[in-house]
Design a protein around this motif. Sequence first.
Motif, PDB file in Angstrom:
ATOM      1  N   PHE A  19       7.846 -12.639  -4.150  1.00  0.00           N
ATOM      2  CA  PHE A  19       7.651 -11.654  -5.217  1.00  0.00           C
ATOM      3  C   PHE A  19       6.231 -11.067  -5.168  1.00  0.00           C
ATOM      4  O   PHE A  19       6.035  -9.850  -5.260  1.00  0.00           O
ATOM      5  CB  PHE A  19       7.918 -12.315  -6.570  1.00  0.00           C
ATOM      6  N   ILE A  20       5.257 -11.952  -4.996  1.00  0.00           N
ATOM      7  CA  ILE A  20       3.862 -11.496  -4.911  1.00  0.00           C
ATOM      8  C   ILE A  20       3.649 -10.632  -3.674  1.00  0.00           C
ATOM      9  O   ILE A  20       2.891  -9.651  -3.695  1.00  0.00           O
ATOM     10  CB  ILE A  20       2.894 -12.702  -4.900  1.00  0.00           C
ATOM     11  N   ASP A  21       4.349 -10.964  -2.594  1.00  0.00           N
ATOM     12  CA  ASP A  21       4.255 -10.158  -1.372  1.00  0.00           C
ATOM     13  C   ASP A  21       4.723  -8.734  -1.640  1.00  0.00           C
ATOM     14  O   ASP A  21       4.132  -7.760  -1.148  1.00  0.00           O
ATOM     15  CB  ASP A  21       5.087 -10.798  -0.263  1.00  0.00           C
ATOM     16  N   LYS A  22       5.783  -8.596  -2.434  1.00  0.00           N
ATOM     17  CA  LYS A  22       6.274  -7.266  -2.799  1.00  0.00           C
ATOM     18  C   LYS A  22       5.233  -6.497  -3.619  1.00  0.00           C
ATOM     19  O   LYS A  22       5.003  -5.306  -3.418  1.00  0.00           O
ATOM     20  CB  LYS A  22       7.580  -7.389  -3.596  1.00  0.00           C
ATOM     21  N   ILE A  23       4.608  -7.181  -4.554  1.00  0.00           N
ATOM     22  CA  ILE A  23       3.592  -6.532  -5.391  1.00  0.00           C
ATOM     23  C   ILE A  23       2.389  -6.128  -4.542  1.00  0.00           C
ATOM     24  O   ILE A  23       1.807  -5.050  -4.723  1.00  0.00           O
ATOM     25  CB  ILE A  23       3.170  -7.476  -6.528  1.00  0.00           C
ATOM     26  N   ARG A  24       1.981  -6.992  -3.621  1.00  0.00           N
ATOM     27  CA  ARG A  24       0.862  -6.663  -2.729  1.00  0.00           C
ATOM     28  C   ARG A  24       1.139  -5.393  -1.936  1.00  0.00           C
ATOM     29  O   ARG A  24       0.253  -4.556  -1.733  1.00  0.00           O
ATOM     30  CB  ARG A  24       0.602  -7.835  -1.777  1.00  0.00           C
ATOM     31  N   GLN A  25       2.388  -5.224  -1.512  1.00  0.00           N
ATOM     32  CA  GLN A  25       2.746  -4.006  -0.782  1.00  0.00           C
ATOM     33  C   GLN A  25       2.595  -2.774  -1.671  1.00  0.00           C
ATOM     34  O   GLN A  25       2.166  -1.713  -1.214  1.00  0.00           O
ATOM     35  CB  GLN A  25       4.185  -4.116  -0.271  1.00  0.00           C
ATOM     36  N   ASP A  26       2.925  -2.914  -2.961  1.00  0.00           N
ATOM     37  CA  ASP A  26       2.776  -1.797  -3.894  1.00  0.00           C
ATOM     38  C   ASP A  26       1.308  -1.421  -4.091  1.00  0.00           C
ATOM     39  O   ASP A  26       0.990  -0.281  -4.449  1.00  0.00           O
ATOM     40  CB  ASP A  26       3.396  -2.158  -5.251  1.00  0.00           C
ATOM     41  N   PHE A  27       0.418  -2.380  -3.846  1.00  0.00           N
ATOM     42  CA  PHE A  27      -1.009  -2.108  -3.942  1.00  0.00           C
ATOM     43  C   PHE A  27      -1.588  -1.634  -2.606  1.00  0.00           C
ATOM     44  O   PHE A  27      -2.794  -1.478  -2.473  1.00  0.00           O
ATOM     45  CB  PHE A  27      -1.762  -3.363  -4.410  1.00  0.00           C
ATOM     46  N   GLY A  28      -0.705  -1.433  -1.638  1.00  0.00           N
ATOM     47  CA  GLY A  28      -1.168  -0.938  -0.353  1.00  0.00           C
ATOM     48  C   GLY A  28      -1.662  -2.014   0.583  1.00  0.00           C
ATOM     49  O   GLY A  28      -2.212  -1.713   1.656  1.00  0.00           O
ATOM     50  N   LEU A  29      -1.502  -3.281   0.208  1.00  0.00           N
ATOM     51  CA  LEU A  29      -1.931  -4.371   1.073  1.00  0.00           C
ATOM     52  C   LEU A  29      -0.895  -4.583   2.186  1.00  0.00           C
ATOM     53  O   LEU A  29       0.268  -4.214   2.046  1.00  0.00           O
ATOM     54  CB  LEU A  29      -2.103  -5.653   0.260  1.00  0.00           C
TER      55      LEU A  29
END
Length: 338
Positions: free
Chosen positions: A49-59
């Motif tokens: 889940f955190i990996d998905k959020i990180r992608q939304d932040f451009g990480l």
Amino acid sequence: MIDTTNQKIDIRELKKIYKIKESLSKLDDELIGLDSVKQRITEITAILFIDKIRQDFGLSKYYPGLHMSFTGSPGTGKSTVASRMSELLQNLGYLTRGHLVAASRDDLVAQFVGQTAPKTREVLDKAMGGVLLIDEAYYLYKPNNEKDYGSEAIEMLLQVMENNRTDLVLIFAGYSEPMKTFYKSNPGLSSRVAHHIDFPDYNRSELILIAKKLFQERQYRMTFYAEEIFLRYLDLRRQLPLFANARSVKNIVSRACFRLASRVMRQTDVFTYKSLVDITPRDLILSTLFAKGMKIYKLTKTKDTSDNLSYYTYPGINNSFSPNTNHVMFAWKNFVKN
């Protein structure tokens, strides 16, 4: 490049989108106990889940290893957890289909040269986009048989685990000790399994809760004394080989329902709600397992049951019942006294 330093994302809304709470709640509702297993699944869900959020932040996208090993006795919920895991991975976008395919050695390995590869490929194609659960995986490895083709299936699985890891998750399942030998036999396989999860046996309290839940789902209920006998049944059954935890409890529940139906058909002229839903001691104590149990438990025979018949039996058990009247009397006396 877009600056996302000050970007804010509502986690509660994302959890709804990815159905995180829904999937984890379903797992909790379906399985009694298994707290350590549920904790591991929650942790795996969290990093995804955190990996998905990180992608939304451009990480940068990080694809964690998802292949798993489930070890433990039969009937401890491995298939159920695998099914919920496939659903979670689909909701999070790691799998395209999110279905579960269960397979064993017979589904993968052929008896003749040239037939194992197509069999294994067929199973892999069927599982693509979801989770492939291989039960008793250690049977794939038979080092003492030169003509065995299990190693060919293992090599194909290794290739897929590496090359198709973005759309297929493999879960190897089986007893703990044989699985350790299985992984030692192939370091490449062991290194590709990121999550090793042990499924503990259910304890006595959890097993009775499972039984109550199964009866409730079928709209039956155990009477007070029937529950006491059920616990004794579990004590006896758990001492015997091949006890399969929740799977064995399910079989016990099914047989009790069959006995209720037989008893009501034979003894009742008018059906009532209670007669159709109440599991009584008779529906459990008629099992042949209790005859074996009398060799294990020390029973005290009564000299004269005529004075205290209601003390030794549960109302509804007919004293003229045959051919096991004495078994019912003495076994039930043992339950009350102990």
